[in-house]
Motif scaffolding. Structure first.
Motif, PDB file in Angstrom:
ATOM      1  N   GLU A  13       0.823  -1.210   0.000  1.00 53.21           N
ATOM      2  CA  GLU A  13       0.000   0.000   0.000  1.00 53.21           C
ATOM      3  C   GLU A  13       0.858   1.262   0.000  1.00 53.21           C
ATOM      4  O   GLU A  13       0.593   2.204  -0.761  1.00 53.21           O
ATOM      5  N   GLN A  14       1.873   1.280   0.846  1.00 54.37           N
ATOM      6  CA  GLN A  14       2.721   2.464   0.913  1.00 54.37           C
ATOM      7  C   GLN A  14       3.540   2.641  -0.351  1.00 54.37           C
ATOM      8  O   GLN A  14       3.738   3.774  -0.813  1.00 54.37           O
ATOM      9  N   HIS A  15       4.005   1.551  -0.922  1.00 52.46           N
ATOM     10  CA  HIS A  15       4.737   1.655  -2.189  1.00 52.46           C
ATOM     11  C   HIS A  15       3.833   2.259  -3.262  1.00 52.46           C
ATOM     12  O   HIS A  15       4.256   3.168  -3.989  1.00 52.46           O
ATOM     13  N   ALA A  16       2.610   1.789  -3.353  1.00 46.55           N
ATOM     14  CA  ALA A  16       1.672   2.306  -4.356  1.00 46.55           C
ATOM     15  C   ALA A  16       1.393   3.799  -4.150  1.00 46.55           C
ATOM     16  O   ALA A  16       1.282   4.558  -5.116  1.00 46.55           O
ATOM     17  N   ASP A  17       1.279   4.229  -2.904  1.00 55.73           N
ATOM     18  CA  ASP A  17       0.937   5.620  -2.606  1.00 55.73           C
ATOM     19  C   ASP A  17       2.136   6.571  -2.599  1.00 55.73           C
ATOM     20  O   ASP A  17       1.973   7.765  -2.870  1.00 55.73           O
ATOM     21  N   ARG A  40      13.688  14.348  -0.385  1.00 57.59           N
ATOM     22  CA  ARG A  40      14.242  13.257  -1.206  1.00 57.59           C
ATOM     23  C   ARG A  40      13.113  12.390  -1.747  1.00 57.59           C
ATOM     24  O   ARG A  40      12.090  12.192  -1.100  1.00 57.59           O
ATOM     25  N   THR A  41      13.338  11.842  -2.917  1.00 54.68           N
ATOM     26  CA  THR A  41      12.364  10.944  -3.518  1.00 54.68           C
ATOM     27  C   THR A  41      12.417   9.589  -2.835  1.00 54.68           C
ATOM     28  O   THR A  41      13.491   9.021  -2.642  1.00 54.68           O
ATOM     29  N   LEU A  42      11.244   9.100  -2.471  1.00 53.53           N
ATOM     30  CA  LEU A  42      11.118   7.750  -1.925  1.00 53.53           C
ATOM     31  C   LEU A  42      10.994   6.812  -3.111  1.00 53.53           C
ATOM     32  O   LEU A  42      10.019   6.870  -3.858  1.00 53.53           O
ATOM     33  N   ARG A  43      11.993   5.993  -3.323  1.00 51.28           N
ATOM     34  CA  ARG A  43      12.028   5.117  -4.506  1.00 51.28           C
ATOM     35  C   ARG A  43      11.203   3.845  -4.325  1.00 51.28           C
ATOM     36  O   ARG A  43      10.586   3.369  -5.271  1.00 51.28           O
ATOM     37  N   ALA A  44      11.232   3.268  -3.146  1.00 49.45           N
ATOM     38  CA  ALA A  44      10.534   1.992  -2.957  1.00 49.45           C
ATOM     39  C   ALA A  44      10.297   1.735  -1.482  1.00 49.45           C
ATOM     40  O   ALA A  44      11.041   2.199  -0.626  1.00 49.45           O
ATOM     41  N   VAL A  45       9.245   0.990  -1.228  1.00 50.84           N
ATOM     42  CA  VAL A  45       8.953   0.468   0.109  1.00 50.84           C
ATOM     43  C   VAL A  45       8.877  -1.040  -0.052  1.00 50.84           C
ATOM     44  O   VAL A  45       8.154  -1.534  -0.916  1.00 50.84           O
ATOM     45  N   GLU A  46       9.632  -1.752   0.759  1.00 52.53           N
ATOM     46  CA  GLU A  46       9.605  -3.210   0.654  1.00 52.53           C
ATOM     47  C   GLU A  46       9.553  -3.857   2.030  1.00 52.53           C
ATOM     48  O   GLU A  46      10.004  -3.284   3.017  1.00 52.53           O
ATOM     49  N   ALA A  47       8.987  -5.028   2.051  1.00 56.54           N
ATOM     50  CA  ALA A  47       8.949  -5.843   3.264  1.00 56.54           C
ATOM     51  C   ALA A  47      10.047  -6.890   3.153  1.00 56.54           C
ATOM     52  O   ALA A  47      10.243  -7.499   2.099  1.00 56.54           O
ATOM     53  N   TYR A  48      10.740  -7.090   4.247  1.00 58.62           N
ATOM     54  CA  TYR A  48      11.748  -8.135   4.338  1.00 58.62           C
ATOM     55  C   TYR A  48      11.505  -8.823   5.666  1.00 58.62           C
ATOM     56  O   TYR A  48      11.839  -8.287   6.727  1.00 58.62           O
ATOM     57  N   GLY A  49      10.867  -9.977   5.610  1.00 63.53           N
ATOM     58  CA  GLY A  49      10.445 -10.627   6.852  1.00 63.53           C
ATOM     59  C   GLY A  49       9.453  -9.722   7.557  1.00 63.53           C
ATOM     60  O   GLY A  49       8.456  -9.315   6.983  1.00 63.53           O
ATOM     61  N   LYS A  50       9.741  -9.359   8.789  1.00 66.20           N
ATOM     62  CA  LYS A  50       8.869  -8.450   9.539  1.00 66.20           C
ATOM     63  C   LYS A  50       9.424  -7.029   9.580  1.00 66.20           C
ATOM     64  O   LYS A  50       9.054  -6.228  10.429  1.00 66.20           O
ATOM     65  N   ALA A  91       3.721  12.003   4.329  1.00 65.35           N
ATOM     66  CA  ALA A  91       2.516  12.584   3.735  1.00 65.35           C
ATOM     67  C   ALA A  91       2.797  13.141   2.350  1.00 65.35           C
ATOM     68  O   ALA A  91       3.882  13.659   2.069  1.00 65.35           O
ATOM     69  N   THR A  92       1.798  13.017   1.488  1.00 64.24           N
ATOM     70  CA  THR A  92       1.776  13.677   0.188  1.00 64.24           C
ATOM     71  C   THR A  92       0.529  14.556   0.176  1.00 64.24           C
ATOM     72  O   THR A  92      -0.151  14.678   1.191  1.00 64.24           O
ATOM     73  N   ASP A  93       0.196  15.111  -0.973  1.00 60.69           N
ATOM     74  CA  ASP A  93      -1.030  15.907  -1.064  1.00 60.69           C
ATOM     75  C   ASP A  93      -2.275  15.031  -1.023  1.00 60.69           C
ATOM     76  O   ASP A  93      -3.366  15.535  -0.821  1.00 60.69           O
ATOM     77  N   ALA A  94      -2.112  13.727  -1.211  1.00 58.27           N
ATOM     78  CA  ALA A  94      -3.263  12.827  -1.316  1.00 58.27           C
ATOM     79  C   ALA A  94      -3.451  11.888  -0.129  1.00 58.27           C
ATOM     80  O   ALA A  94      -4.554  11.390   0.087  1.00 58.27           O
ATOM     81  N   VAL A  95      -2.383  11.638   0.638  1.00 60.98           N
ATOM     82  CA  VAL A  95      -2.461  10.608   1.674  1.00 60.98           C
ATOM     83  C   VAL A  95      -1.427  10.883   2.770  1.00 60.98           C
ATOM     84  O   VAL A  95      -0.418  11.544   2.512  1.00 60.98           O
ATOM     85  N   ALA A  96      -1.702  10.376   3.970  1.00 61.94           N
ATOM     86  CA  ALA A  96      -0.720  10.445   5.060  1.00 61.94           C
ATOM     87  C   ALA A  96      -0.670   9.097   5.762  1.00 61.94           C
ATOM     88  O   ALA A  96      -1.694   8.420   5.912  1.00 61.94           O
ATOM     89  N   TYR A  97       0.522   8.714   6.173  1.00 59.78           N
ATOM     90  CA  TYR A  97       0.735   7.499   6.954  1.00 59.78           C
ATOM     91  C   TYR A  97       1.408   7.892   8.260  1.00 59.78           C
ATOM     92  O   TYR A  97       2.423   8.593   8.254  1.00 59.78           O
TER      93      TYR A  97
END
Length: 105
Positions: A13-17, A40-50, A91-97
């Motif tokens: 979800e975070q990678h998509a957003d 800075r640009t966030l290039r990717a969000v990935e899961a590695y185990g937990k 946060a972006t203009d569309a979503v916040a985590y």
């Protein structure tokens, strides 16, 4: 305790957003210094185990481990103020985590 399937869902979800964008980072709680990652640009969000890994341009990987009680809250309206205890807000203009109660950030 967040299980692996939840960690992988957060990453998807975070990678998509957020991937390919320059999110605004803040630490309402004050226990995380977002300065090195700001602008800075966030290039990717990935899961590695937990573990959740946030790949940011020209910076060390931001590592989050939720531990026993940690969680991410998603807001479709980024103007919603963060709750007490938010360690990190992305946060972006569309979503916040909002990251709450991680064991590592």
């Amino acid at each position: 305790m967040p299980e692996g399937h939840l960690i992988h869902r957060y990453a998807r979800e975070q990678h998509a957003d957020l991937a390919g964008r320059v999110p605004r980072l803040s630490s309402p709680q004050g226990r995380f210094d977002p300065g090195p990652y700001a602008g800075r640009t966030l290039r990717a969000v990935e899961a590695y185990g937990k573990h959740l890994l946030y790949h940011v341009d020209d910076r060390p990987v931001l590592h989050v481990h939720l531990g026993m009680r940690g969680l991410w809250l998603r807001y479709d309206d980024p103007a919603v103020p963060p709750r007490a205890g938010v360690r990190l807000r992305l946060a972006t203009d569309a979503v916040a985590y909002d990251l709450i109660a991680p064991i590592r950030c």
